[in-house]
Design a protein around this motif. Sequence first.
Motif, PDB file in Angstrom:
ATOM      1  N   GLY A 155       0.906  -1.274  -0.029  1.00 40.57           N
ATOM      2  CA  GLY A 155       0.019   0.086  -0.158  1.00 40.57           C
ATOM      3  C   GLY A 155       0.739   1.261   0.012  1.00 40.57           C
ATOM      4  N   THR A 156       0.257   2.437  -0.042  1.00 39.09           N
ATOM      5  CA  THR A 156       0.725   4.054  -0.243  1.00 39.09           C
ATOM      6  C   THR A 156       0.019   4.667   0.843  1.00 39.09           C
ATOM      7  OG1 THR A 156      -0.431   4.126  -1.896  1.00 39.09           O
ATOM      8  CG2 THR A 156       1.736   3.120  -2.340  1.00 39.09           C
ATOM      9  N   ASN A 157       0.537   5.942   0.752  1.00 41.11           N
ATOM     10  CA  ASN A 157      -0.028   6.821   1.456  1.00 41.11           C
ATOM     11  C   ASN A 157      -0.656   7.924   0.412  1.00 41.11           C
ATOM     12  OD1 ASN A 157       0.862   5.739   3.552  1.00 41.11           O
ATOM     13  ND2 ASN A 157       2.226   7.409   4.394  1.00 41.11           N
ATOM     14  N   THR A 158      -1.893   8.711   0.621  1.00 39.05           N
ATOM     15  CA  THR A 158      -2.446   9.387  -0.227  1.00 39.05           C
ATOM     16  C   THR A 158      -1.740  10.592  -0.889  1.00 39.05           C
ATOM     17  OG1 THR A 158      -4.497   9.077   1.026  1.00 39.05           O
ATOM     18  CG2 THR A 158      -4.720  10.784  -0.600  1.00 39.05           C
ATOM     19  N   ASP A 159      -0.842  11.325  -0.009  1.00 37.30           N
ATOM     20  CA  ASP A 159       0.082  12.501  -0.141  1.00 37.30           C
ATOM     21  C   ASP A 159       1.382  12.108  -0.191  1.00 37.30           C
ATOM     22  OD1 ASP A 159      -2.505  14.273  -0.708  1.00 37.30           O
ATOM     23  OD2 ASP A 159      -2.725  13.703   1.313  1.00 37.30           O
ATOM     24  N   GLU A 160       2.002  11.121  -0.801  1.00 38.70           N
ATOM     25  CA  GLU A 160       3.438  10.800  -0.325  1.00 38.70           C
ATOM     26  C   GLU A 160       4.321  11.765  -0.835  1.00 38.70           C
ATOM     27  OE1 GLU A 160       4.506   7.610   0.152  1.00 38.70           O
ATOM     28  OE2 GLU A 160       2.898   6.066  -0.248  1.00 38.70           O
ATOM     29  N   TYR A 161       4.025  12.399  -1.789  1.00 38.76           N
ATOM     30  CA  TYR A 161       5.030  13.676  -2.257  1.00 38.76           C
ATOM     31  C   TYR A 161       5.078  14.892  -1.433  1.00 38.76           C
ATOM     32  CZ  TYR A 161       1.076  16.633  -3.233  1.00 38.76           C
ATOM     33  OH  TYR A 161      -0.256  17.195  -3.264  1.00 38.76           O
ATOM     34  N   ARG A 162       4.297  14.968  -0.341  1.00 39.38           N
ATOM     35  CA  ARG A 162       4.342  16.160   0.391  1.00 39.38           C
ATOM     36  C   ARG A 162       5.409  16.132   1.579  1.00 39.38           C
ATOM     37  NH1 ARG A 162       0.101  19.272  -0.963  1.00 39.38           N
ATOM     38  NH2 ARG A 162       0.637  20.947   0.585  1.00 39.38           N
ATOM     39  N   LEU A 163       6.178  14.924   1.800  1.00 34.67           N
ATOM     40  CA  LEU A 163       7.331  14.936   2.474  1.00 34.67           C
ATOM     41  C   LEU A 163       8.552  15.795   1.862  1.00 34.67           C
ATOM     42  CD1 LEU A 163       8.755  13.866   5.070  1.00 34.67           C
ATOM     43  CD2 LEU A 163       9.498  11.820   3.515  1.00 34.67           C
ATOM     44  N   TRP A 164       8.504  15.667   0.731  1.00 35.13           N
ATOM     45  CA  TRP A 164       9.969  16.021   0.052  1.00 35.13           C
ATOM     46  C   TRP A 164      10.228  17.534  -0.143  1.00 35.13           C
ATOM     47  CZ3 TRP A 164       7.601  11.474  -1.763  1.00 35.13           C
ATOM     48  CH2 TRP A 164       8.447  10.359  -1.215  1.00 35.13           C
ATOM     49  N   ASP A 165       9.066  18.492  -0.275  1.00 38.79           N
ATOM     50  CA  ASP A 165       9.212  19.790  -0.605  1.00 38.79           C
ATOM     51  C   ASP A 165       8.109  20.501   0.166  1.00 38.79           C
ATOM     52  OD1 ASP A 165      11.356  20.191  -2.286  1.00 38.79           O
ATOM     53  OD2 ASP A 165      10.374  19.482  -4.017  1.00 38.79           O
ATOM     54  N   THR A 166       8.434  21.598   0.524  1.00 32.47           N
ATOM     55  CA  THR A 166       7.364  22.497   1.366  1.00 32.47           C
ATOM     56  C   THR A 166       6.108  22.957   0.358  1.00 32.47           C
ATOM     57  OG1 THR A 166       8.582  24.582   0.691  1.00 32.47           O
ATOM     58  CG2 THR A 166       9.177  23.231   2.742  1.00 32.47           C
ATOM     59  N   PRO A 167       5.206  23.437   1.151  1.00 33.14           N
ATOM     60  CA  PRO A 167       4.094  23.913   0.033  1.00 33.14           C
ATOM     61  C   PRO A 167       4.571  25.150  -0.678  1.00 33.14           C
ATOM     62  CG  PRO A 167       3.093  23.492   2.503  1.00 33.14           C
ATOM     63  CD  PRO A 167       4.837  23.250   2.287  1.00 33.14           C
ATOM     64  N   ALA A 168       5.533  25.957  -0.116  1.00 33.39           N
ATOM     65  CA  ALA A 168       5.736  27.053  -0.985  1.00 33.39           C
ATOM     66  C   ALA A 168       6.497  26.425  -2.351  1.00 33.39           C
ATOM     67  CB  ALA A 168       6.889  27.921   0.060  1.00 33.39           C
ATOM     68  N   ALA A 169       7.334  25.420  -2.227  1.00 31.35           N
ATOM     69  CA  ALA A 169       7.996  24.985  -3.500  1.00 31.35           C
ATOM     70  C   ALA A 169       7.090  24.294  -4.222  1.00 31.35           C
ATOM     71  CB  ALA A 169       9.180  23.713  -2.815  1.00 31.35           C
ATOM     72  N   PHE A 170       5.860  23.571  -3.993  1.00 27.56           N
ATOM     73  CA  PHE A 170       5.067  23.175  -5.033  1.00 27.56           C
ATOM     74  C   PHE A 170       4.355  24.435  -5.463  1.00 27.56           C
ATOM     75  CE2 PHE A 170       5.222  19.671  -2.097  1.00 27.56           C
ATOM     76  CZ  PHE A 170       5.674  18.503  -2.972  1.00 27.56           C
ATOM     77  N   ALA A 171       4.307  25.487  -4.902  1.00 27.54           N
ATOM     78  CA  ALA A 171       3.352  26.725  -5.315  1.00 27.54           C
ATOM     79  C   ALA A 171       4.209  27.236  -6.507  1.00 27.54           C
ATOM     80  CB  ALA A 171       3.265  27.723  -4.291  1.00 27.54           C
ATOM     81  N   LYS A 172       5.422  26.835  -6.842  1.00 24.62           N
ATOM     82  CA  LYS A 172       6.195  27.514  -7.668  1.00 24.62           C
ATOM     83  C   LYS A 172       6.203  26.921  -9.001  1.00 24.62           C
ATOM     84  CE  LYS A 172       9.801  29.388  -4.646  1.00 24.62           C
ATOM     85  NZ  LYS A 172      11.288  29.305  -4.128  1.00 24.62           N
ATOM     86  N   LEU A 173       5.526  25.581  -9.033  1.00 25.32           N
ATOM     87  CA  LEU A 173       5.264  24.897 -10.263  1.00 25.32           C
ATOM     88  C   LEU A 173       4.278  25.163 -11.017  1.00 25.32           C
ATOM     89  CD1 LEU A 173       6.452  21.209  -8.613  1.00 25.32           C
ATOM     90  CD2 LEU A 173       7.590  22.793  -9.762  1.00 25.32           C
ATOM     91  N   SER A 174       4.390  24.867 -12.331  1.00 25.51           N
ATOM     92  CA  SER A 174       3.344  25.297 -13.201  1.00 25.51           C
ATOM     93  C   SER A 174       2.977  24.097 -14.100  1.00 25.51           C
ATOM     94  CB  SER A 174       3.761  26.575 -14.016  1.00 25.51           C
ATOM     95  OG  SER A 174       4.875  26.158 -14.871  1.00 25.51           O
ATOM     96  N   ARG A 175       1.928  24.776 -14.691  1.00 27.71           N
ATOM     97  CA  ARG A 175       1.558  23.672 -15.941  1.00 27.71           C
ATOM     98  C   ARG A 175       2.712  23.574 -16.968  1.00 27.71           C
ATOM     99  NH1 ARG A 175      -0.189  20.603 -19.238  1.00 27.71           N
ATOM    100  NH2 ARG A 175      -2.087  20.475 -20.296  1.00 27.71           N
ATOM    101  N   GLY A 176       3.447  24.315 -17.151  1.00 29.62           N
ATOM    102  CA  GLY A 176       4.674  24.466 -18.083  1.00 29.62           C
ATOM    103  C   GLY A 176       5.705  23.316 -17.604  1.00 29.62           C
TER     104      GLY A 176
END
Length: 471
Positions: A297-318
Amino acid sequence: MPHPVVHTEAGAVSGTRSEGIEHYLGIPYAEPPVGARRFALPEPAAAWEGVREATAFGPTSPQSPYPGEIGKLLPSTIIPGDDILTVNVWRPEDADGAAVMLWFHGGALERGAAAISTYDGTPFARDGVVFVSANYRLGSEGFSVLPDAPRNIGLADAAEALRWTHRNIARFGGDPSRITIFGESAGGAVVAALLAREDLRPLLAGAIIESGPLDATTPERAARPARDIARRLGVPATAEGFRAVSPQRLVATRDELTANSTLIKAAPGFTASVDPTTLPENPRRALVDVDVPVIIGTNTDEYRLWDTPAAFAKLSRGTYALLALAKRLPRGVWRAYRATFPDASPGEIIGQVLTDLAVRQPAIEVARARSASTFVYEFAWASPVRDLRAAHALEIGFVFDALGDEGAITMAGAAAPPELATRMHADWIHFAETRDPGWPAFRDDTLVRRYDTVTEDVPLPRAEVLAALTR
């Protein structure tokens, strides 16, 4: 009160006893990997005279603490010394023919240790299981691909720890025919790799893979971290060249190379590679035909461990467009994820895609294909800490029924639901004892156990996005 003593195959060990549970820590299962034994397969521990004290954890594999923000969430326990190939045993003092659970820690194959406080085996022994944890070689020492050295040395260590457990666990009151191996993240990958080895399967009664990558790569790809380290140090990328460098210097050089890694842009990581001796087949393929019951099994939001919310906010559709090109994603993936996560930012969608590719999609693919009993779970309880939600590694404190541990509190907060930990911990033990965790085996995308404030068995969550990834 006199210390309890158990006679292992190599000699006697003395542990400690508290509230009906005995602890034996730092028992060598192989010789220290120093000198000519560096970058070599493990050698079983030599016999000793007298009674060896087993009251403290052994040294940990050479490593550095997690850096930056992730270091605030994941504890590091580093114990200096050479005798790193050790196991630890917790047993009920009246154990006789008990089920056995053998834990392999995670840490991206370059960090982690059995000595981390969350991994205390007391709750398992309290509930009737003989619990074992093992160290294995990590990073350059355990997973370098070098022309004059065996491959997957860390996996060979884990295999030796399993064999030691099978040969010795009856002396601790465990049943060698009832060994369940389990691990999280890289530890889950170790479990999958051990399952993939035909010679080890007779030693296994069950396995649990928590958020573990199932793919091994080619030796050529797996060689990149060692090659980069050798280039930075100006030494040959050989065992002979690496033996001339201290383990600490190899760790420091690796840290220099990965200093600016992110979830999107990361330096090549250490991985297992297919090898005739230590890993004859890619686990993702081998697990299909393994006749051993498995929880995966897995966790619903695995990826959220590796970067902060601010880092994810910088990512775009591009950014996603570049990812889709690099990963050769089918058309329609973005649309499927947007429909499933209508309020998610582009960065959150990218995080879900990456972790679905890495762990969730392979887990479901294997579960669908296996004929042996396979039980699928998803851990969905959302931590209030740093908007982690159900991030990678969050479930460990629940599996170990250790929500009061400092490391568990760091990720889950001080008010995590104890009834969820009681439930998940009990399901893992019930599986080890009966090969049935208490929910139906996975068939036709139905009945995944979803661990949350309310735990229930549900149809496969987000089946539409997984289907979009595989078109």
